[in-house]
Design a protein around this motif. Structure first.
Motif, mmCIF file in Angstrom:
data_model
loop_
_atom_site.group_PDB
_atom_site.id
_atom_site.type_symbol
_atom_site.label_atom_id
_atom_site.label_comp_id
_atom_site.label_asym_id
_atom_site.label_seq_id
_atom_site.Cartn_x
_atom_site.Cartn_y
_atom_site.Cartn_z
ATOM 1 N N ALA A 1 -15.196 12.530 1.938
ATOM 2 C CA ALA A 1 -14.135 11.626 1.506
ATOM 3 C C ALA A 1 -13.253 11.329 2.714
ATOM 4 C CB ALA A 1 -13.319 12.254 0.394
ATOM 5 N N LYS A 2 -12.567 10.196 2.621
ATOM 6 C CA LYS A 2 -11.675 9.815 3.713
ATOM 7 C C LYS A 2 -10.254 9.825 3.172
ATOM 8 C CE LYS A 2 -11.644 5.520 4.861
ATOM 9 N NZ LYS A 2 -11.950 4.193 5.416
ATOM 10 N N VAL A 3 -9.355 10.500 3.857
ATOM 11 C CA VAL A 3 -7.952 10.493 3.468
ATOM 12 C C VAL A 3 -7.158 9.913 4.626
ATOM 13 C CG1 VAL A 3 -5.959 11.923 2.884
ATOM 14 C CG2 VAL A 3 -8.193 12.421 1.881
ATOM 15 N N SER A 4 -6.234 9.001 4.299
ATOM 16 C CA SER A 4 -5.524 8.286 5.359
ATOM 17 C C SER A 4 -4.038 8.230 5.071
ATOM 18 C CB SER A 4 -6.035 6.852 5.461
ATOM 19 O OG SER A 4 -7.444 6.813 5.476
ATOM 20 N N VAL A 5 -3.255 8.232 6.147
ATOM 21 C CA VAL A 5 -1.834 7.911 6.018
ATOM 22 C C VAL A 5 -1.612 6.571 6.684
ATOM 23 C CG1 VAL A 5 -0.890 10.229 5.849
ATOM 24 C CG2 VAL A 5 -1.325 9.234 8.097
ATOM 25 N N VAL A 6 -0.756 5.741 6.057
ATOM 26 C CA VAL A 6 -0.486 4.401 6.565
ATOM 27 C C VAL A 6 1.011 4.235 6.712
ATOM 28 C CG1 VAL A 6 -0.561 1.949 5.994
ATOM 29 C CG2 VAL A 6 -2.533 3.398 5.498
ATOM 30 N N GLY A 7 1.439 3.605 7.782
ATOM 31 C CA GLY A 7 2.867 3.338 7.941
ATOM 32 C C GLY A 7 3.147 2.612 9.236
ATOM 33 N N ALA A 8 3.910 1.506 9.116
ATOM 34 C CA ALA A 8 4.262 0.739 10.310
ATOM 35 C C ALA A 8 5.088 1.610 11.252
ATOM 36 C CB ALA A 8 5.042 -0.511 9.923
ATOM 37 N N ILE B 1 -12.123 11.977 12.842
ATOM 38 C CA ILE B 1 -10.766 11.433 12.885
ATOM 39 C C ILE B 1 -10.831 10.001 13.392
ATOM 40 C CG2 ILE B 1 -8.479 11.634 13.954
ATOM 41 C CD1 ILE B 1 -9.192 14.635 14.419
ATOM 42 N N SER B 2 -9.996 9.148 12.828
ATOM 43 C CA SER B 2 -9.937 7.771 13.309
ATOM 44 C C SER B 2 -8.483 7.316 13.257
ATOM 45 C CB SER B 2 -10.803 6.884 12.414
ATOM 46 O OG SER B 2 -10.471 5.536 12.581
ATOM 47 N N THR B 3 -8.031 6.607 14.267
ATOM 48 C CA THR B 3 -6.628 6.185 14.274
ATOM 49 C C THR B 3 -6.498 4.706 14.620
ATOM 50 O OG1 THR B 3 -6.361 6.707 16.605
ATOM 51 C CG2 THR B 3 -5.839 8.455 15.033
ATOM 52 N N SER B 4 -5.426 4.083 14.102
ATOM 53 C CA SER B 4 -5.073 2.731 14.539
ATOM 54 C C SER B 4 -3.568 2.730 14.731
ATOM 55 C CB SER B 4 -5.488 1.697 13.488
ATOM 56 O OG SER B 4 -4.506 1.628 12.467
ATOM 57 N N GLU B 5 -2.999 1.589 15.050
ATOM 58 C CA GLU B 5 -1.563 1.463 15.253
ATOM 59 C C GLU B 5 -0.769 1.963 14.054
ATOM 60 O OE1 GLU B 5 0.500 -0.325 17.937
ATOM 61 O OE2 GLU B 5 -1.185 0.806 18.766
ATOM 62 N N ILE B 6 -1.282 1.697 12.844
ATOM 63 C CA ILE B 6 -0.490 2.018 11.661
ATOM 64 C C ILE B 6 -1.200 2.921 10.665
ATOM 65 C CG2 ILE B 6 0.858 -0.119 11.830
ATOM 66 C CD1 ILE B 6 -0.781 -1.137 9.413
#
Lengths: 402, 402
Positions: free
Chosen positions: B338-345, B371-376
């Motif tokens: 499963a993939k769990v993500s946090v999102v936030g500007a 692990i994978s990351t982006s700006e937000i």
């Protein structure tokens, strides 16, 4: 040949029937013909949609009703193309928008105006079987309309006319046009040919094989119509302008017991009264059929006329609203009547037909209330209970079974 | 104000619900607004139509499928207008043809191209409530297309953009966008505002409130979106370019367990190998999400990536077909992830977010595979069984409930 084939809702009511019709279409296509198919909505779809609308509103907007009902045919044509695709034939479904089927603006009862055959022609050129939604059109507001009863027949004829098709086959659950309703007259015989005019008279007299508008349109554009069964391979009945074979005196007997007689009794005898009465009824959309006028007593007269049973409530309202103004003494309504008619292009030059018909009535002890005649038909109004007996007596006296 | 309101299929599943929605629309109209309504097909209609098609063909033509499915929304809009008419409000239903909703040509998954707002504008000028079919369009062949999942949301946003509407309200069965799925994280809190970008990340991460395409379109044309409940009067969540209030670090936590991990082990380490693998997968329409590459032993490397669980069969086929050419030693598939993500500007300028998230995982004894990351956003791949535990742990550590 370019052939237009129309199949009704019961012919495509379930997957098995859809495939039966698909195979029938495929046969025509395999034989080297170009084929345009016109379909009605499946089985009870239209009734189900009407029921859905009635759950929402007792008197739904007619525009929205047409928007709703038009989905039935669209489902039909899509499913038919899936079946034809499954059998391996190239095909494409088109709705009223896509074939440019233009009608008048009256929702739920629009009339065909014109059709742009470009898209259909392009698909035929691509060797596709083209499957078109019957019953529906688009008006000048770009809104969806429906054509009213028998609408899919009209769509088929309109497309046949626009494409100059070689013939337009109307597939039904009977194998053609009969000299009388076979359920009523056991010895009824299938006709191989019938003229547009005879078919028009028969259709309007209660022989519900083809709807009048489609026959009128076929006559106007000289489209050769064929009425045949979707269940058998029988040849069916050809409807055309002139029939090759020597015409029989009488082509058929029709009965209609869904009518009512209205009698306006004791109308003051002033000029223009009849005109006023029938103009008012017409304005309210009430079609009057047989009219009988007789002089009553004391400078008053009686007028009787027949209307469809379904129009009776509307007619009663119009008469109640205008009774005073028209100066009517008494109104009498009778739903226990039926109309029996003989139709035949041959009778125009034969004055003996009416007499022979009356003889049949007399021999069967049937009382005639009203009589109406035209070039190719004679109708009598009788008691509803006598209708089947009258149809058989007339069928026998003219030897229509032979 | 000009307001576009979109209601989903369950909101109009039966006459009672149709009237509930009609009253809701009427309130907005009575308050002096111009209202355009976009509807999906009623309840199970689309599923029923798909079942009908499957009875005819296991693999029906996509063109014909769109022709068939588009009838569902057309029925919805007609019935809604009957209900609005019954309540005494002027209204008109329009389908994709009538509103000039143009899409790309790909059946069953078309993309919005443009819309001609003339007809809608004309009806609004006539003081009509305009009810438009969602989900469907017309391509350059004048054929009906459908927009794929979330299509009605896209229709609503497209119309809002074309008409320069003041806002586009998406009515759903939840009352807004939450910091996490409330069924999983009990303390989840509704957000008053969220940016397009955050919403896009949340949507793609498994928070199925709005479909990505509709959010992308809203962002492109700067349409103010409001996600709110069709059952309550709660204010909902506003989705827009910039949020007024000081943004929180994290706006939400999302979980997605409908994914699978693919590991290609022992790939010969020659240049262009990764490009070849992912280009081949893309060509087959397989979307790859998180990618992890690691040096293996003996001049070979391992590549792992995640895909949607539904794409697994296709991916296996592509890999089997190309395994030899790519020189892969062994392939490993794992659906228990499963993939769990946090999102936030807010996290773009805060390097502590990842560390805090990993701390939450560690405290809960949850193993991180990728692990994978982006700006937000930051996503981690974990065992499927740990998903709910992980979402709660993250929600707690960032104090999202406050």
């Amino acid at each position: 040949m370019l052939i237009v084939q129309k199949f009704g809702g019961s012919s495509v009511a379930n997957p098995e029937r859809v495939f039966n019709v698909a195979r029938r279409i495929a046969e025509t296509y395999k034989a080297g013909n170009q084929v345009v198919v016109v379909l009605s909505a499946q089985g009870d779809t239209t009734d189900d949609l009407i029921a859905k609308a009635k759950e929402i509103s007792k008197n739904p907007s007619k525009r929205e009703m047409d928007m709703l009902l038009a989905t039935g045919e669209q489902q039909s044509v899509a499913l038919m193309c899936m079946a034809l695709g499954e059998l391996g034939y190239p095909c494409v479904s088109l709705n009223a928008h896509q074939v440019g089927m233009t009608t008048t603006s009256i929702y739920s009862n629009a009339r065909f105006k014109k059709i742009k055959p470009d898209r259909i022609q392009r698909e035929l050129d691509l060797k596709n079987i083209v499957v078109v939604t019957g019953f529906q059109g688009v008006n000048r507001f770009d809104d969806i309309t429906t054509l009213g009863r028998g609408g899919s027949d009209t769509t088929a004829v309109a497309i046949a006319a626009a494409l100059h098709a070689d013939k337009c086959e109307i597939y039904t659950d009977v194998d053609g046009v009969y000299t009388a309703d076979p359920r009523v007259v056991k010895s009824a015989r299938k006709l191989n040919e019938i003229t547009y005019n005879e078919m028009l008279e028969l259709a309007s007299l209660g022989a519900r094989v083809l709807h009048n508008r489609s026959v009128e349109l076929a006559k106007k554009y000289n489209v050769e119509l064929v009425v045949r069964s979707s269940l058998t391979k029988a040849e069916g009945t050809v409807v055309k302008e002139v029939c090759k074979v020597e015409r029989m005196l009488i082509s058929g007997v029709a009965g209609d017991d869904e009518i009512a007689r209205v009698s306006l009794i004791g109308i003051k005898d002033t000029p223009g009264k009849a005109f006023d009465i029938f103009a008012t009824l017409a304005k309210k959309g009430i079609n009057v059929d047989i009219i009988l006028q007789s002089i009553g007593r004391d400078k008053s007269k009686d007028i009787s006329f027949t209307i469809a049973e379904t129009a009776l409530a509307d007619a009663q309202k119009v008469i109640d609203d205008n009774k005073e103004r028209w100066g009517i003494e008494r109104v009498d309504y009778n739903e226990n009547v039926a109309k029996v008619s003989v139709v035949g292009a041959g009778m125009a030059s034969n004055s003996g037909v009416a007499a022979k018909m009356f003889e049949a009535m007399f021999n069967s002890n049937i009382n005639i209330h009203m009589i109406s005649t035209s070039e190719i038909k004679i109708s009598v109004l009788i008691d509803k209970k006598d209708m089947h007996k009258a149809m058989n007596a007339i069928h026998d006296i003219f030897n229509l079974a032979d």
